[in-house]
Design a protein around this motif. Structure first.
Motif, PDB file in Angstrom:
ATOM      1  N   GLY A 162      38.143  46.334  65.927  1.00  0.00           N
ATOM      2  CA  GLY A 162      38.306  47.450  64.734  1.00  0.00           C
ATOM      3  C   GLY A 162      38.566  47.041  63.436  1.00  0.00           C
ATOM      4  O   GLY A 162      39.266  45.795  63.608  1.00  0.00           O
ATOM      5  N   ARG A 163      38.293  46.860  62.241  1.00  0.00           N
ATOM      6  CA  ARG A 163      38.296  46.573  60.674  1.00  0.00           C
ATOM      7  C   ARG A 163      39.574  46.569  60.447  1.00  0.00           C
ATOM      8  O   ARG A 163      40.709  46.278  59.759  1.00  0.00           O
ATOM      9  N   TYR A 164      40.108  47.785  60.201  1.00  0.00           N
ATOM     10  CA  TYR A 164      41.360  48.339  59.768  1.00  0.00           C
ATOM     11  C   TYR A 164      41.928  49.184  60.886  1.00  0.00           C
ATOM     12  O   TYR A 164      41.921  48.499  61.931  1.00  0.00           O
ATOM     13  N   GLU A 165      43.498  49.743  60.084  1.00  0.00           N
ATOM     14  CA  GLU A 165      44.250  50.512  61.927  1.00  0.00           C
ATOM     15  C   GLU A 165      43.526  51.558  62.757  1.00  0.00           C
ATOM     16  O   GLU A 165      42.445  51.230  62.622  1.00  0.00           O
ATOM     17  N   ARG A 166      44.179  51.608  63.378  1.00  0.00           N
ATOM     18  CA  ARG A 166      43.967  52.504  64.693  1.00  0.00           C
ATOM     19  C   ARG A 166      42.812  53.535  64.393  1.00  0.00           C
ATOM     20  O   ARG A 166      42.810  54.487  63.240  1.00  0.00           O
ATOM     21  N   LEU A 167      41.572  53.045  65.716  1.00  0.00           N
ATOM     22  CA  LEU A 167      40.065  54.003  64.907  1.00  0.00           C
ATOM     23  C   LEU A 167      40.062  54.556  66.263  1.00  0.00           C
ATOM     24  O   LEU A 167      40.051  54.090  67.702  1.00  0.00           O
ATOM     25  N   THR A 168      39.554  55.704  66.449  1.00  0.00           N
ATOM     26  CA  THR A 168      39.323  56.649  67.276  1.00  0.00           C
ATOM     27  C   THR A 168      36.881  56.277  67.433  1.00  0.00           C
ATOM     28  O   THR A 168      37.099  56.774  66.262  1.00  0.00           O
ATOM     29  N   LEU A 169      36.730  56.176  68.355  1.00  0.00           N
ATOM     30  CA  LEU A 169      35.070  55.916  68.381  1.00  0.00           C
ATOM     31  C   LEU A 169      34.586  57.262  69.687  1.00  0.00           C
ATOM     32  O   LEU A 169      35.256  57.099  70.564  1.00  0.00           O
ATOM     33  N   ARG A 170      33.891  58.165  69.362  1.00  0.00           N
ATOM     34  CA  ARG A 170      33.918  59.965  69.632  1.00  0.00           C
ATOM     35  C   ARG A 170      32.655  58.965  70.486  1.00  0.00           C
ATOM     36  O   ARG A 170      31.558  58.535  69.696  1.00  0.00           O
ATOM     37  N   ASP A 171      32.847  59.760  71.807  1.00  0.00           N
ATOM     38  CA  ASP A 171      31.657  59.230  72.347  1.00  0.00           C
ATOM     39  C   ASP A 171      31.730  59.612  73.726  1.00  0.00           C
ATOM     40  O   ASP A 171      33.086  60.284  74.460  1.00  0.00           O
ATOM     41  N   ASN A 172      31.067  60.206  74.561  1.00  0.00           N
ATOM     42  CA  ASN A 172      30.386  60.670  75.858  1.00  0.00           C
ATOM     43  C   ASN A 172      29.562  60.654  76.547  1.00  0.00           C
ATOM     44  O   ASN A 172      28.898  60.991  77.465  1.00  0.00           O
ATOM     45  N   SER A 173      28.160  60.507  75.686  1.00  0.00           N
ATOM     46  CA  SER A 173      26.486  60.766  75.448  1.00  0.00           C
ATOM     47  C   SER A 173      26.253  59.433  74.726  1.00  0.00           C
ATOM     48  O   SER A 173      25.201  59.712  74.541  1.00  0.00           O
ATOM     49  N   TYR A 174      27.100  58.371  74.765  1.00  0.00           N
ATOM     50  CA  TYR A 174      25.854  57.131  74.479  1.00  0.00           C
ATOM     51  C   TYR A 174      25.591  57.017  72.428  1.00  0.00           C
ATOM     52  O   TYR A 174      24.386  56.582  72.772  1.00  0.00           O
ATOM     53  N   PHE A 175      27.272  57.755  71.926  1.00  0.00           N
ATOM     54  CA  PHE A 175      26.296  57.495  71.005  1.00  0.00           C
ATOM     55  C   PHE A 175      26.864  56.254  70.032  1.00  0.00           C
ATOM     56  O   PHE A 175      26.312  55.776  68.691  1.00  0.00           O
ATOM     57  N   ASN A 176      27.515  55.128  70.741  1.00  0.00           N
ATOM     58  CA  ASN A 176      28.722  53.751  70.415  1.00  0.00           C
ATOM     59  C   ASN A 176      28.031  52.873  71.528  1.00  0.00           C
ATOM     60  O   ASN A 176      27.680  52.658  72.307  1.00  0.00           O
ATOM     61  N   VAL A 177      27.301  51.686  71.264  1.00  0.00           N
ATOM     62  CA  VAL A 177      26.391  50.740  72.126  1.00  0.00           C
ATOM     63  C   VAL A 177      26.926  49.676  70.815  1.00  0.00           C
ATOM     64  O   VAL A 177      26.070  49.185  69.681  1.00  0.00           O
ATOM     65  N   PHE A 178      26.288  48.394  72.330  1.00  0.00           N
ATOM     66  CA  PHE A 178      26.507  47.193  72.003  1.00  0.00           C
ATOM     67  C   PHE A 178      25.446  46.474  72.442  1.00  0.00           C
ATOM     68  O   PHE A 178      25.553  46.472  73.949  1.00  0.00           O
ATOM     69  N   SER A 179      24.156  45.662  71.924  1.00  0.00           N
ATOM     70  CA  SER A 179      23.634  45.354  72.470  1.00  0.00           C
ATOM     71  C   SER A 179      22.804  43.490  71.972  1.00  0.00           C
ATOM     72  O   SER A 179      23.190  43.415  70.487  1.00  0.00           O
ATOM     73  N   GLY A 180      22.988  42.735  72.626  1.00  0.00           N
ATOM     74  CA  GLY A 180      22.320  41.441  72.384  1.00  0.00           C
ATOM     75  C   GLY A 180      21.161  40.959  73.333  1.00  0.00           C
ATOM     76  O   GLY A 180      21.069  41.309  74.691  1.00  0.00           O
ATOM     77  N   ALA A 181      20.282  40.217  72.987  1.00  0.00           N
ATOM     78  CA  ALA A 181      19.171  39.297  74.090  1.00  0.00           C
ATOM     79  C   ALA A 181      19.066  38.110  73.559  1.00  0.00           C
ATOM     80  O   ALA A 181      18.873  38.503  71.755  1.00  0.00           O
ATOM     81  N   LEU A 182      18.404  37.297  74.037  1.00  0.00           N
ATOM     82  CA  LEU A 182      18.234  35.720  73.926  1.00  0.00           C
ATOM     83  C   LEU A 182      16.516  36.293  73.787  1.00  0.00           C
ATOM     84  O   LEU A 182      15.596  36.578  74.150  1.00  0.00           O
ATOM     85  N   LEU A 183      16.295  35.687  72.228  1.00  0.00           N
ATOM     86  CA  LEU A 183      15.286  35.908  71.447  1.00  0.00           C
ATOM     87  C   LEU A 183      13.764  34.812  71.824  1.00  0.00           C
ATOM     88  O   LEU A 183      12.451  34.421  71.972  1.00  0.00           O
ATOM     89  N   HIS A 184      14.626  33.361  71.791  1.00  0.00           N
ATOM     90  CA  HIS A 184      13.611  32.482  71.683  1.00  0.00           C
ATOM     91  C   HIS A 184      15.002  31.226  71.676  1.00  0.00           C
ATOM     92  O   HIS A 184      15.631  31.373  71.097  1.00  0.00           O
TER      93      HIS A 184
END
Length: 145
Positions: A123-145
Motif C-alpha cells: 500500500g502506498r498511502y494510508e489504510r485502503l481496502t482492495l475489493r475482491d471475491n472474484s479474482y479482481f486483484n491479481v499478482f503474477s510473475g514468470a521467468l522469461l529468460h
C-alpha cells in the motif's frame, strides 16, 4: 558412435535448461492494507518453483534472469487504492484504482532480477481496502529468460 554423440548433446541441453518459475495469486476476500504493508495474495493459483510466499506476499527470485511481473487492482467504491510494485524496498511503479465504479488498474513490468531479490506489492498511502471475491486483484510473475 552416434548414440554417444546424441547422449552428450542431450546432456548439454539438459544441463543448460532454465528452470520453470511462474506464479499467480489472488485475494479471496476484501482485504485491508496499510501504509507500506505487503498485500498477501492468499489464493495461489499457480506456484511453479515455489518462489511466491502467500504468508508474506513476497516473490523471492530463485534464479537470476528476465522476469515478467504483473499486478491488477480494484478498490472499493468509497476510497481509491494506491499500490506499488516494490523490489527490495525500492518502488518500481504505482497502480491507482479510483472510486465509485469499481475500476480496475494494472501494471506489467519486464525486469532483470538477481537471485535473492524480493518483489511484492504494498500500500502506498494510508489504510485502503482492495475489493475482491472474484479474482479482481491479481499478482503474477514468470521467468522469461
Amino acid at each position: 558412435m552416434w548414440q554417444l554423440k546424441f547422449a552428450i548433446l542431450l546432456c548439454g541441453i539438459v544441463a543448460n535448461a532454465k528452470p520453470k518459475i511462474a506464479f499467480t495469486a489472488t485475494l479471496s476476500k476484501n482485504t485491508n492494507v496499510g501504509y507500506h504493508e505487503a498485500v498477501k495474495y492468499n489464493r495461489v493459483l499457480t506456484n511453479i518453483g515455489g518462489a511466491y510466499h502467500p504468508w508474506t506476499g513476497h516473490f523471492k527470485v530463485p534464479y537470476s534472469g528476465i522476469y515478467l511481473i504483473s499486478c491488477t487492482a480494484m478498490s472499493e467504491t468509497k476510497k481509491p487504492a494506491y499500490l506499488q510494485i516494490v523490489k527490495n524496498h525500492q518502488v518500481l511503479t504505482t497502480i491507482f484504482s479510483s472510486t465509485k465504479t469499481f475500476p480496475q488498474s494494472a501494471q506489467t513490468l519486464i525486469l532483470q532480477l538477481r537471485r535473492g531479490d524480493r518483489v511484492w506489492v504494498w500500500g502506498r498511502y494510508e489504510r485502503l481496502t482492495l475489493r475482491d471475491n472474484s479474482y479482481f486483484n491479481v499478482f503474477s510473475g514468470a521467468l522469461l529468460h
